[in-house]
Write a protein that holds these residues in place. Structure first.
Motif, short mmCIF file in Angstrom:
data_model
loop_
_atom_site.label_atom_id
_atom_site.label_comp_id
_atom_site.label_asym_id
_atom_site.label_seq_id
_atom_site.Cartn_x
_atom_site.Cartn_y
_atom_site.Cartn_z
N HIS A 51 4.77 11.14 8.03
CA HIS A 51 3.36 10.89 7.65
C HIS A 51 2.57 9.58 7.97
O HIS A 51 1.37 9.83 8.28
CB HIS A 51 3.19 11.04 6.18
CG HIS A 51 3.54 12.23 5.50
ND1 HIS A 51 4.42 12.95 5.22
CD2 HIS A 51 2.37 13.64 5.41
CE1 HIS A 51 4.40 14.15 4.72
NE2 HIS A 51 3.25 14.48 4.95
N LEU B 41 1.45 4.46 -2.77
CA LEU B 41 1.59 5.84 -2.62
C LEU B 41 2.74 6.53 -3.19
O LEU B 41 3.01 7.61 -3.69
CB LEU B 41 1.46 6.07 -1.21
CG LEU B 41 0.13 5.92 -0.27
CD1 LEU B 41 0.15 5.72 1.18
CD2 LEU B 41 -0.83 6.84 -0.78
N SER C 298 0.73 -1.03 -0.19
CA SER C 298 0.07 -0.05 -0.01
C SER C 298 0.99 1.36 0.05
O SER C 298 0.59 2.39 -0.68
CB SER C 298 -0.85 -0.04 1.03
OG SER C 298 -1.84 -1.10 1.30
N ARG D 57 4.61 5.62 -5.50
CA ARG D 57 4.54 5.58 -7.19
C ARG D 57 3.61 6.78 -7.37
O ARG D 57 3.68 7.28 -8.66
CB ARG D 57 4.16 4.15 -7.63
CG ARG D 57 4.82 3.07 -7.42
CD ARG D 57 4.58 1.81 -8.20
NE ARG D 57 4.99 0.69 -7.89
CZ ARG D 57 4.89 -0.40 -6.70
NH1 ARG D 57 3.66 -0.39 -6.32
NH2 ARG D 57 5.44 -1.23 -6.87
N LEU D 58 2.61 6.97 -6.66
CA LEU D 58 1.77 8.29 -7.20
C LEU D 58 2.19 9.33 -6.76
O LEU D 58 1.49 10.45 -7.03
CB LEU D 58 0.41 7.84 -6.67
CG LEU D 58 -0.38 6.63 -7.47
CD1 LEU D 58 -1.71 6.40 -6.57
CD2 LEU D 58 -0.64 6.86 -8.79
N GLY D 59 3.29 9.73 -5.85
CA GLY D 59 3.85 10.82 -5.53
C GLY D 59 3.26 11.48 -4.37
O GLY D 59 3.32 12.81 -3.99
N TYR D 60 2.48 10.77 -3.60
CA TYR D 60 1.69 11.29 -2.60
C TYR D 60 2.39 11.12 -1.12
O TYR D 60 3.69 9.97 -1.12
CB TYR D 60 0.50 10.48 -1.95
CG TYR D 60 -0.68 10.82 -3.30
CD1 TYR D 60 -1.28 12.09 -3.00
CD2 TYR D 60 -1.13 9.87 -4.20
CE1 TYR D 60 -2.18 12.60 -3.81
CE2 TYR D 60 -2.27 10.19 -4.94
CZ TYR D 60 -2.66 11.64 -5.03
OH TYR D 60 -3.91 12.14 -5.83
N PRO D 61 2.69 12.02 -0.05
CA PRO D 61 3.30 11.91 1.11
C PRO D 61 3.16 10.75 1.83
O PRO D 61 1.90 10.18 2.11
CB PRO D 61 3.13 13.19 1.69
CG PRO D 61 1.73 13.54 1.47
CD PRO D 61 1.56 12.98 -0.16
N CYS D 62 4.07 9.75 2.10
CA CYS D 62 3.95 8.56 2.86
C CYS D 62 5.35 7.97 3.50
O CYS D 62 5.55 7.04 3.70
CB CYS D 62 3.54 7.37 1.70
SG CYS D 62 4.58 6.91 0.39
N ASP D 63 6.16 9.16 3.87
CA ASP D 63 7.26 8.91 4.49
C ASP D 63 6.90 8.41 6.07
O ASP D 63 5.60 8.46 6.51
CB ASP D 63 8.54 10.05 4.63
CG ASP D 63 7.61 11.27 5.17
OD1 ASP D 63 6.71 11.39 5.56
OD2 ASP D 63 8.21 12.38 4.82
N HIS E 219 -13.92 12.84 8.11
CA HIS E 219 -13.42 13.68 7.10
C HIS E 219 -14.53 14.50 6.43
O HIS E 219 -14.22 15.75 6.32
CB HIS E 219 -13.06 12.64 5.70
CG HIS E 219 -11.87 12.06 5.85
ND1 HIS E 219 -11.68 11.10 4.92
CD2 HIS E 219 -10.86 11.97 6.66
CE1 HIS E 219 -10.27 10.64 5.22
NE2 HIS E 219 -9.83 11.22 6.24
#
Length: 217
Positions: free
Chosen positions: A150, A139, A135, A141-147, A201
């Motif tokens: 986060h 993220l 998963s 690959r799509l360039g979303y923050p997931c370090d 949300h």
């Protein structure tokens, strides 16, 4: 109790109970006559565990049989017996390839587990950990923050949820009841958790952004 009463109390049809008996998922009853058997509370508890695995958890019969054997193996500690049940539940697949995104995801997940103090977990032994890596890799690959920074708030929330979950499991008075609850709650509470997150949300989005489109009018 006779078979009909066992069916009524458990909510499982007599035909299904007979199938479970043939497959070795339910222990035989106490023979009363050549054609009739009596069943006790231990059969009712086993039926609830089997139903939690097969009907709720969608676990194949062969896997359910292995889970029950492990769950009732008193040579294992309670942690291992609970784990045998929850590990058998279906999981999303792990990483499909060992590319750079997967390697980045593994580094982030390893650092996350270290910060949370969750040691001794390895993807080859835990399908859930493999799913987490896959998963996070998506993220990446799509360039979303997931370090790790986060991911850490999610990990901390998960730790709090685990305490609540295990508190609920421990409310069951027997080991068999706790194993059944661990399976059922894992399956049934995940949609509850997802629904609450989405409602949260909506609430937070309304707090932050409602009315912004009207400010220039």
């Amino acid at each position: 109790m006779r078979l009909a009463e066992l069916s009524e109390r458990s909510g499982v049809s007599t035909a299904t109970i007979k199938y479970y008996l043939r497959e070795g998922l339910l222990q035989p009853g106490h023979r009363v006559t050549a054609t009739q058997a009596a069943y006790g509370e231990e059969h009712l508890r086993r039926l609830r565990l089997v139903r939690a695995l097969i009907q709720i958890g969608k676990v194949p019969v062969a896997v359910a049989r292995e889970v029950i054997a492990a769950a009732e193996d008193t040579s294992l500690d309670h942690h291992m017996r609970l784990g045998a049940a929850t590990r058998a539940l279906p999981h999303e697949p792990g990483p499909a390839e060992d590319d750079e995104a997967t390697r980045t995801a593994r580094r982030s997940v390893d650092a996350l587990l270290e910060q949370l103090g969750w040691r001794g977990m390895h993807a080859e032994h835990s399908p859930v950990l493999g799913t987490l890596v896959a998963s996070v890799a998506a993220l990446v690959r799509l360039g979303y923050p997931c370090d790790t920074a986060h991911l850490l708030p999610y990990g901390r929330l998960a730790a709090e949820l685990a305490v609540a979950d295990l508190d609920t499991v421990e409310e069951q008075p027997t080991a068999a009841g706790q194993i059944e609850a661990a399976v059922a709650l894992t399956v049934l509470y995940e949609p509850v958790l997802l629904s609450l997150r989405r409602l949260a949300h909506i609430q937070e989005s309304a707090r932050r952004f409602r009315g912004e489109g009207d400010q220039g009018n």
